[in-house]
Write a protein that holds these residues in place. Structure first.
Motif, mmCIF file in Angstrom:
data_model
loop_
_atom_site.group_PDB
_atom_site.id
_atom_site.type_symbol
_atom_site.label_atom_id
_atom_site.label_comp_id
_atom_site.label_asym_id
_atom_site.label_seq_id
_atom_site.Cartn_x
_atom_site.Cartn_y
_atom_site.Cartn_z
ATOM 1 N N ALA A 169 1.280 -1.264 -0.053
ATOM 2 C CA ALA A 169 0.145 -0.222 -0.124
ATOM 3 C C ALA A 169 0.933 1.149 0.414
ATOM 4 O O ALA A 169 0.753 1.639 -0.657
ATOM 5 C CB ALA A 169 -1.348 -0.085 1.333
ATOM 6 N N ALA A 170 1.912 1.160 0.409
ATOM 7 C CA ALA A 170 2.605 2.048 0.890
ATOM 8 C C ALA A 170 3.572 2.017 -0.213
ATOM 9 O O ALA A 170 4.083 3.140 -0.522
ATOM 10 C CB ALA A 170 4.063 2.151 1.564
ATOM 11 N N GLY A 171 3.369 1.274 -1.787
ATOM 12 C CA GLY A 171 3.810 1.691 -2.806
ATOM 13 C C GLY A 171 5.696 1.025 -3.286
ATOM 14 O O GLY A 171 6.167 1.173 -4.136
ATOM 15 N N GLY A 172 5.446 0.336 -2.204
ATOM 16 C CA GLY A 172 6.960 -1.050 -2.292
ATOM 17 C C GLY A 172 6.351 -2.014 -3.448
ATOM 18 O O GLY A 172 5.156 -2.336 -3.680
ATOM 19 N N SER A 173 7.215 -2.209 -4.295
ATOM 20 C CA SER A 173 6.872 -2.488 -5.768
ATOM 21 C C SER A 173 7.306 -4.534 -5.285
ATOM 22 O O SER A 173 7.943 -4.419 -4.066
ATOM 23 C CB SER A 173 8.300 -2.309 -6.574
ATOM 24 N N HIS A 174 7.049 -5.582 -6.007
ATOM 25 C CA HIS A 174 7.019 -6.915 -5.427
ATOM 26 C C HIS A 174 8.282 -7.049 -5.363
ATOM 27 O O HIS A 174 8.647 -7.445 -4.340
ATOM 28 C CB HIS A 174 6.424 -7.329 -7.000
ATOM 29 N N MET A 175 9.217 -6.546 -6.135
ATOM 30 C CA MET A 175 10.851 -6.980 -5.241
ATOM 31 C C MET A 175 11.296 -6.741 -4.398
ATOM 32 O O MET A 175 12.270 -6.933 -3.757
ATOM 33 C CB MET A 175 11.401 -6.184 -6.593
ATOM 34 N N ARG A 176 10.719 -5.363 -3.735
ATOM 35 C CA ARG A 176 11.538 -4.814 -3.254
ATOM 36 C C ARG A 176 10.392 -5.313 -1.533
ATOM 37 O O ARG A 176 11.555 -5.627 -0.630
ATOM 38 C CB ARG A 176 11.384 -3.200 -2.921
ATOM 39 N N VAL A 177 9.163 -5.751 -1.742
ATOM 40 C CA VAL A 177 8.939 -6.572 -0.748
ATOM 41 C C VAL A 177 9.367 -7.511 -1.094
ATOM 42 O O VAL A 177 10.200 -8.260 0.429
ATOM 43 C CB VAL A 177 7.160 -6.739 -1.367
ATOM 44 N N ILE A 178 10.000 -8.923 -2.014
ATOM 45 C CA ILE A 178 10.041 -10.196 -2.309
ATOM 46 C C ILE A 178 11.347 -9.806 -1.165
ATOM 47 O O ILE A 178 12.073 -10.952 -0.376
ATOM 48 C CB ILE A 178 10.283 -10.263 -3.247
ATOM 49 N N LEU A 179 12.214 -8.594 -1.441
ATOM 50 C CA LEU A 179 13.896 -8.682 -0.806
ATOM 51 C C LEU A 179 14.039 -8.845 0.649
ATOM 52 O O LEU A 179 15.018 -8.816 0.861
ATOM 53 C CB LEU A 179 14.851 -8.260 -1.838
ATOM 54 N N THR A 180 13.024 -7.410 0.543
ATOM 55 C CA THR A 180 13.199 -6.831 2.167
ATOM 56 C C THR A 180 12.535 -7.313 3.106
ATOM 57 O O THR A 180 12.749 -7.005 4.572
ATOM 58 C CB THR A 180 12.662 -5.255 2.230
ATOM 59 N N HIS A 181 11.692 -7.703 2.431
ATOM 60 C CA HIS A 181 10.669 -8.937 4.107
ATOM 61 C C HIS A 181 9.939 -10.115 3.932
ATOM 62 O O HIS A 181 10.625 -10.779 4.607
ATOM 63 C CB HIS A 181 8.242 -8.498 3.515
ATOM 64 N N MET A 182 10.343 -10.895 2.133
ATOM 65 C CA MET A 182 9.402 -12.040 1.927
ATOM 66 C C MET A 182 11.424 -13.053 2.444
ATOM 67 O O MET A 182 11.517 -13.847 3.834
ATOM 68 C CB MET A 182 9.512 -12.925 1.323
ATOM 69 N N VAL A 183 12.456 -12.686 2.301
ATOM 70 C CA VAL A 183 13.931 -12.596 1.965
ATOM 71 C C VAL A 183 14.339 -13.184 3.415
ATOM 72 O O VAL A 183 14.478 -13.903 4.494
ATOM 73 C CB VAL A 183 14.852 -12.964 0.461
ATOM 74 N N PRO A 184 14.664 -12.113 3.775
ATOM 75 C CA PRO A 184 15.096 -12.149 5.454
ATOM 76 C C PRO A 184 14.420 -12.822 5.937
ATOM 77 O O PRO A 184 14.759 -13.329 7.604
ATOM 78 C CB PRO A 184 15.118 -10.080 5.551
ATOM 79 N N ASN A 185 12.680 -12.946 6.052
ATOM 80 C CA ASN A 185 12.270 -13.337 6.959
ATOM 81 C C ASN A 185 12.163 -14.935 7.141
ATOM 82 O O ASN A 185 11.804 -15.754 8.092
ATOM 83 C CB ASN A 185 10.813 -13.109 6.892
ATOM 84 N N ALA A 186 12.297 -15.052 5.973
ATOM 85 C CA ALA A 186 12.437 -16.834 5.292
ATOM 86 C C ALA A 186 13.993 -17.117 5.419
ATOM 87 O O ALA A 186 13.698 -18.479 5.653
ATOM 88 C CB ALA A 186 11.340 -17.285 3.996
ATOM 89 N N MET A 187 15.231 -16.952 5.197
ATOM 90 C CA MET A 187 16.233 -16.908 5.994
ATOM 91 C C MET A 187 16.576 -17.477 6.465
ATOM 92 O O MET A 187 17.542 -18.758 6.442
ATOM 93 C CB MET A 187 17.303 -15.408 6.151
ATOM 94 N N SER A 188 15.877 -17.362 8.438
ATOM 95 C CA SER A 188 16.345 -18.359 9.689
ATOM 96 C C SER A 188 15.493 -19.756 8.645
ATOM 97 O O SER A 188 16.734 -20.784 9.198
ATOM 98 C CB SER A 188 15.660 -17.892 10.549
#
Lengths: 387, 322
Positions: A286-305
């Motif tokens: 909603a804040a305008g983040g691109s898919h790439m940004r969501v994946i790289l800053t939210h998905m990947v670090p979250n799933a990292m462990s």
């Protein structure tokens, strides 16, 4: 609670301290603390660290060249180390058993030869860069009879074969050290390939859903419905026979990761699916983040462990696969050595019964695999330090 | 239920179609065509091939056809039960595989039964006696069971029990089937079964232990205890039954290990199963034979998964409605 070495008071104090600090600790510190609590995991980590260290310094630790053939040491039993003001080996007398046409060895401990540390022997390059010929230990052969065929009945210093010799008279200990370089890294490199592939595909599959997800799931199911070992063997058998050791190593890791990625992709997909609908993801979009940004800053670090845990647990299976493939003759091939190719010598029951030390590379395999499992289990517990 | 089975069967056919494509690619992968190998073999036998023979062979293997035509030729023959010729043995592949596959299926079946029979009680014991010495022993054995390569376990057991491997005694090998031969088979079967199922047994024990521990925390278990049921009844009737559900799902994961284990262990144990022939065919680039085995291994796996799905649907009605 953390139990550490020391007196009971110490332990209690540490435990109390941990409890007080828990609220102020970062997640990383919490994870580390949880990991330390699992004694088996720490044990596994230490043993594996030592094994990789030994692999890195294999030529320094190996008293003999792993590929040096010595027909007079064929199937030599492990050398006995005696104490004579320091570790030493006995003299050795070789006689021919004329009934079975075998060399017989008798120890002649009237004269002993001390084991020298940091002695100079065959040349090698440390880390493939620094040329040297210093080895941790070894028994120098007298220059006069270094290459001479031993005459019958004459004593000479026994070769220091800690774990015996193989059919060609090569030192099993030195060969195991050399083999550990391939065996311990093939699994790791293969899993790294697989992790990268699995993470990208799993994230894409879970995040975008729809057709991509559908195709990906079907492909994973398809790969899963071909038995792994036969498929690996068939793929490896299709490799041309005359490629160099390095390229073969590369292809083998590729083949291993070709199948291993599926499990990782599935796990990552599951995690990403659960994050995709989370509030913070919607907020980021909603804040305008691109898919790439969501994946790289939210998905990947979250799933990292989670990814690290699954990867750590996938390493032993991959090491086992390489060992099995090499044992069957489809993996690494001479002159390259891995624990699997070493175990090829132990294929027949007749050989194993008479020369049981040829099974020792198998012990190394089991040790490495068990430690990886300990480590993986410890990491799994640590990945969720709040549980 | 009928609807569910039909859907699953349809999915199975599609899977097998794709597996056949992968298999075909594997036939084509090795350098040099299968025909070159056949011609080399015929020439080695001394016969000079005349042109018409050569053309007949090229026609048979479709050397000059485009790849999809080649595939069609192979698959249409395969569906009719003609999988091509084994160059190594110089006879149709079909004649070579049936007996071997039979023993493989028997071994895989016995192994999965064994794995279940051992892992369920062990897992239950381990979960109900958590953090006791037997639990630690079982846990350590599990780690080793997963870690030990099949061939190594086979060698160690053979040395320990002074076995020479095989499924039959020497004088029984060629004898026709009889009760005595069956008894002889049972006497030899235990060793391969232990070797092949060791990893899976260890794995299933771990799954069973974890499942049961999860279930034991559920409230209905507490309820069962609260209403005064005997502990054995609580465990076996209420808890274990619900913990079995994920165990059935893992059959799909265990089967590839069992089939792979058979392939590896049979080499060391001299078993008359598919493994040694398959490995030999791969070594000699006898691709039609090797790939037919791979196809049949996959078929076994797909059927095994189907059975697991049906079992699951039978145990858990929710699955059917999905």
């Amino acid at each position: 609670m953390a139990v550490q070495a020391g007196s009971a008071d110490d332990t209690r104090a540490v435990a109390k301290k941990d409890k007080q600090d828990a609220g102020q600790m970062s997640q990383r510190q919490l994870m580390f603390r949880r990991f330390k609590q699992s004694k088996l995991a720490v044990f596994g980590l230490i043993v594996l660290f030592l094994m990789y260290l030994m692999a890195a310094f294999s030529s320094f630790l190996a008293p003999y060249d792993y590929d040096a053939i010595d027909s007079s040491s064929s199937y030599k039993a492990p050398t006995k180390v005696v104490w004579a003001g320091g570790p030493a080996v006995c003299g050795e007398v070789q006689t021919l058993d004329e009934v079975n046409l075998e060399w017989k060895y008798a120890n002649d401990c009237t004269k002993t030869y001390p084991i020298q540390f940091f002695n100079r022997s065959y040349p090698y390059k440390l880390f493939g860069l620094i040329p040297t010929n210093i080895h941790l230990f070894g028994v120098p052969q007298q220059p006069a009879d270094a290459n001479a065929v031993p005459t019958e009945g004459q004593a000479r210093p026994a070769k220091l074969y800690l774990l015996g010799g193989d059919k060609e008279g090569r030192d099993v200990f030195s060969r195991m050290l050399q083999g550990s370089r391939v065996s311990l890294t093939v699994g790791l490199v293969g899993v790294i390939f697989a992790t990268v592939l699995g993470s990208i595909l799993g994230t894409a599959s879970g995040y975008f859903g729809g057709a991509i997800d559908n195709v990906m799931q079907r492909v994973i199911e398809l790969i899963g419905s071909i038995p792994t070992i036969p498929l690996w063997a068939a793929l490896a058998a299709a490799l041309p026979g005359n490629i160099s050791v390095v390229r073969r190593y590369f292809f083998i890791t590729l083949i291993l990761s070709l199948i291993a990625w599926t499990g990782l992709a599935r796990q990552v997909r599951g995690k990403v699916l659960s994050y995709r609908t989370a509030d913070y993801t919607s907020a980021a979009r909603a804040a305008g983040g691109s898919h790439m940004r969501v994946i790289l800053t939210h998905m990947v670090p979250n799933a990292m462990s989670h990814i690290i845990v699954v990867a750590a647990l996938a390493v032993p299976a991959t090491i086992l696969a390489e060992t099995t493939l090499s044992f069957l003759g489809f993996g690494m091939q001479a002159p390259a050595v891995s624990w699997g190719t070493l175990l090829q010598d132990a294929q027949s029951i007749a050989v194993v019964t008479r020369y049981p030390w040829l099974l020792l590379p198998g012990v190394a395999v089991v040790l490495a695999l068990v430690c990886y499992q300990f480590l993986g289990d410890g990491l799994r517990d640590a990945a969720d330090p709040y549980g | 239920m009928v609807n569910f089975i039909i859907r699953r069967l349809f999915a199975m056919v599609i899977t097998l179609f794709f597996i056949s494509i992968i298999s075909f690619i594997l036939i084509e992968l090795p350098p040099g065509s299968a025909l070159d190998a056949e011609i080399a073999r015929l020439q080695a036998l001394g016969g000079n091939l005349n042109l018409s023979q050569r053309e007949a062979l090229e026609e048979r293997y479709g050397v000059n056809d485009p790849i999809h035509a080649k595939y069609w030729k192979w698959i249409s023959n395969a569906v009719q039960g003609d999988f091509g010729n084994s160059f190594q043995y110089n006879m149709p592949v079909t004649q070579l595989i049936w007996g071997r596959l039979g023993f493989s299926i028997m071994l895989a079946g016995s192994s999965i039964l064994f794995a279940w029979l051992v892992s369920i009680p062990l897992g239950v014991y381990s979960a109900t006696h958590r953090y006791t010495i037997p639990d630690y022993v079982i846990t350590v054995l599990q780690f080793i069971g997963v870690a030990i390569p099949e061939f190594l376990l086979a060698l160690v057991l053979m040395v320990t029990f002074e076995s020479v491997g095989g499924l039959f005694s020497r004088d029984m090998e060629t004898a026709p089937w009889s009760f005595a031969k069956f008894v002889d088979l049972l006497e030899h079967l235990w060793l391969p079964v232990i070797v092949v199922s060791a990893g899976s047994t260890a794995w299933l024990t771990r799954v069973m232990r974890a499942n049961l521990l999860d279930v034991l925390n559920q409230q209905y278990v507490q309820t069962a205890r609260a209403k005064g049921l005997k502990e054995s009844k609580v465990i076996w009737k209420h808890a274990v039954r619900n913990a079995l559900h994920p165990l059935i799902m893992t059959i799909g994961g265990v089967l590839p290990a069992l089939i792979g284990g058979d392939v590896v262990a049979s080499i060391v144990l001299n078993l008359p199963t598919a493994g040694p022939v398959f490995i030999n065919a791969l070594r000699n680039q006898d691709m039609y034979l090797a790939i037919t085995f791979l196809m049949f291994f996959s078929l076994l796996l797909v059927i095994g998964n189907l059975i697991a799905d049906l079992l699951l649907a039978w145990v858990d009605p929710r699955i059917r409605l999905e």
